[in-house]
Design an enzyme around this catalytic site. Structure first.
Site, PDB file in Angstrom:
ATOM      1  N   GLN A   1      -2.121  -0.010  -2.454  1.00 17.51           N
ATOM      2  CA  GLN A   1      -1.404  -0.717  -3.517  1.00 17.51           C
ATOM      3  C   GLN A   1      -0.850   0.234  -4.570  1.00 17.51           C
ATOM      4  O   GLN A   1      -0.064  -0.175  -5.433  1.00 17.51           O
ATOM      5  CB  GLN A   1      -2.323  -1.745  -4.179  1.00 17.51           C
ATOM      6  CG  GLN A   1      -3.450  -1.144  -4.996  1.00 17.51           C
ATOM      7  CD  GLN A   1      -4.387  -2.180  -5.548  1.00 17.51           C
ATOM      8  OE1 GLN A   1      -5.236  -2.706  -4.853  1.00 17.51           O
ATOM      9  NE2 GLN A   1      -4.238  -2.478  -6.838  1.00 17.51           N
TER      10      GLN A   1
ATOM     11  N   CYS B   1      -3.801  -6.132  -5.944  1.00 18.67           N
ATOM     12  CA  CYS B   1      -4.929  -6.145  -5.007  1.00 18.67           C
ATOM     13  C   CYS B   1      -5.105  -7.496  -4.328  1.00 18.67           C
ATOM     14  O   CYS B   1      -5.408  -7.565  -3.136  1.00 18.67           O
ATOM     15  CB  CYS B   1      -6.210  -5.750  -5.729  1.00 18.67           C
ATOM     16  SG  CYS B   1      -6.658  -6.833  -7.113  1.00 18.67           S
TER      17      CYS B   1
ATOM     18  N   HIS C   1     -11.125  -6.761  -9.267  1.00 19.31           N
ATOM     19  CA  HIS C   1     -10.476  -6.283  -8.053  1.00 19.31           C
ATOM     20  C   HIS C   1     -10.757  -7.246  -6.910  1.00 19.31           C
ATOM     21  O   HIS C   1     -11.833  -7.836  -6.832  1.00 19.31           O
ATOM     22  CB  HIS C   1     -11.008  -4.889  -7.717  1.00 19.31           C
ATOM     23  CG  HIS C   1     -10.227  -4.145  -6.675  1.00 19.31           C
ATOM     24  ND1 HIS C   1      -8.846  -4.085  -6.657  1.00 19.31           N
ATOM     25  CD2 HIS C   1     -10.635  -3.408  -5.604  1.00 19.31           C
ATOM     26  CE1 HIS C   1      -8.452  -3.343  -5.638  1.00 19.31           C
ATOM     27  NE2 HIS C   1      -9.517  -2.933  -4.969  1.00 19.31           N
TER      28      HIS C   1
ATOM     29  N   ASN D   1     -10.597  -1.803   1.472  1.00 20.99           N
ATOM     30  CA  ASN D   1      -9.985  -1.658   0.156  1.00 20.99           C
ATOM     31  C   ASN D   1      -8.480  -1.460   0.341  1.00 20.99           C
ATOM     32  O   ASN D   1      -7.987  -1.351   1.457  1.00 20.99           O
ATOM     33  CB  ASN D   1     -10.610  -0.474  -0.579  1.00 20.99           C
ATOM     34  CG  ASN D   1     -10.535  -0.594  -2.087  1.00 20.99           C
ATOM     35  OD1 ASN D   1      -9.704  -1.320  -2.623  1.00 20.99           O
ATOM     36  ND2 ASN D   1     -11.404   0.121  -2.776  1.00 20.99           N
TER      37      ASN D   1
END
Length: 462
Positions: A72, A78, A381, A403
């Site tokens: 990102q 996110c 997040h 992630n």
């Protein structure tokens, strides 16, 4: 009847007391060691428990991912990355269906529509609050960040339902999608200017709620939205109305499907039951009873879309739902306080990873509820669970996490979360309603309790 009150006397700092404190520190060899360490090295390094790091293995007994992570970069997208990652991977995901190993869906495409929808949502809220003083807390909270990057699962689904999705090549990254600071600054300025003009129009036309005042405010709304559209398109480009869908699969076989619209693509390749997914949170505050449904005032993007709601449930219920989903081959979107007790290079989370209390010699203990109430912790997040390590008794030991920070750290971008961290810092998941015990289903059809716009349960969308 007289109500007793407590009076607290505030005094200035006492130099004599400060001298005593200083003398105590100088006489404490453990403090001298801590001071020497903190002045010469990063506190995160000197507080790190090497035993925890050394004994955290990244392998898991259940592992769904065989694809590369996305990045990102310098943006707060996110939740969009996590949403698209959850849909592209696992059983029945786009990668599974097409056989394209590292297929990415365009984050910029949904990011564009989210910004435009958020701007419209914000202006609608400002029109509804035009009769309140500009210093009103709700007005000021919304003005503080009119078109932020953040978002929630329900907001992601609202975008997919309305606009569909496209492969990344159909709307690739731009400089501004990967670094949103300047774009967000100018979009926010435009929306704040629109708010000021809206209030001027309201005052000029008369503040008695007449049709003339409403029409004047509506005209400013439309003009401001046109300005936002212009700025946004300059930064991100024009979303495709149609694109040619073709690809090579993992066996190097070529497939030309032909021309599609984004809604056609979503209908063909994305799950058709997204509207049956629900957000479940672990909100430990006594003011938020377990088993009840909640929403946050003014939180959303698509006007007319499904509201952003959360079902509050015990962490054990949340963990069981994630475990069941992973065992069935489906990744799970989730929200957490990602910076707490983490090691970025190794990609490890553990609730005991850093011994700050031992280093400073002070009591820093707070419960999960206390951290939420005091602002110490909140959702910051969104990511995706793609695996779990289960012991012989069926208990999770650690979790594998996709992630969206690129492949350079952790296990090529996949992080490891020890189970004790899950309990303390995971706040929210999105799972199919059938993953929940039957006792929670009734609450999903009730009217949600409304939390104020600044409540920490809305933090991920800021």
């Amino acid at each position: 009847m007289t109500t007793a009150t407590t009076t607290t006397t505030h005094t200035g700092l006492d130099p004599a007391h400060l001298t005593t404190l200083g003398d105590d520190l100088r006489a404490d060899p453990s403090f001298r060691m801590a001071r020497n360490a903190a002045t010469a090295a990063n506190v995160e390094t000197v507080t790190l428990d090497r035993d925890v790091l050394a004994t955290t293995d990244s392998s898991t007994s259940v592992k769904l991912d065989s694809w590369s992570v996305a990045d990102q970069k310098k943006s707060g997208r996110c939740w969009i990355f996590a949403g698209l990652n959850a849909l592209r991977g696992g059983t029945g995901g786009v990668i599974d269906t097409t056989g394209v190993k590292d297929l990415e869906l365009s984050q910029t495409y949904l990011h564009y529509w989210d910004k435009l929808e958020k701007a419209n949502h914000f202006l609608g809220a400002m029109a509804g609050l035009v009769d309140r003083d500009i210093t009103d807390r709700t007005v000021q909270h919304l003005l503080a960040d009119p078109v932020e990057d953040g978002g929630q699962w329900n907001m992601f689904v609202a975008l997919v339902d309305k606009y569909g999705a496209v492969p990344k090549y159909a709307m690739p990254e731009t400089r501004s999608s990967s670094d949103t600071r300047a774009m967000n600054r100018d979009l926010s300025t435009s929306l704040r200017a629109g708010t000021a003009r809206m209030r001027e129009a309201w005052e000029t036309a008369g503040t008695d709620g007449t049709d003339a005042a409403g029409s004047a405010v509506g005209a400013v709304h439309r003009d401001t939205l046109a300005d936002v559209h212009r700025i946004l398109t300059a930064h991100l480009g024009t979303p495709p109305e149609r694109f040619v869908w073709q690809y090579r699969d993992k066996n190097d076989e070529f497939h030309r499907i032909g021309e599609m619209t984004p809604l056609d693509f979503a209908a063909e390749y994305l799950p058709r039951d997204l509207d049956d997914y629900v957000c479940v949170v672990d909100d430990p505050r006594t003011s938020s009873p377990k088993g009840e449904l909640f929403t946050v005032e003014h939180l959303g993007n698509v006007v007319g879309g499904a509201p952003v709601t959360y079902l509050n449930a015990p962490i054990e219920v949340i963990k069981a739902a994630v475990l069941e989903s992973l065992q069935d081959g489906r990744p799970v979107w989730f929200g957490c306080d990602t910076a707490a007790q983490s090691h970025r290079d190794r990609g490890v989370w553990d609730a005991r990873l850093h011994d700050y209390e031992g280093f400073y010699g002070v009591d820093l203990d707070l419960s999960k509820e206390q951290r939420l109430l005091t602002g110490e912790s909140q959702m910051t997040h969104a990511m995706v669970f793609t695996g779990v390590d289960i012991d012989d008794n069926g208990r999770p030991l650690r979790w594998r996490v996709e992630n969206s920070w690129g492949p350079k750290a952790a296990d090529k971008g996949f992080w490891t979360m020890n189970d004790n961290w899950f309990d303390q810092y995971v706040f929210e998941i999105a799972v199919h309603r059938d993953r929940l015990p039957q006792q929670y289903h009734k609450a999903l059809s009730t009217s949600p309790n409304v939390l104020p716009a600044w409540d920490p349960m809305g933090a991920l969308a800021r």
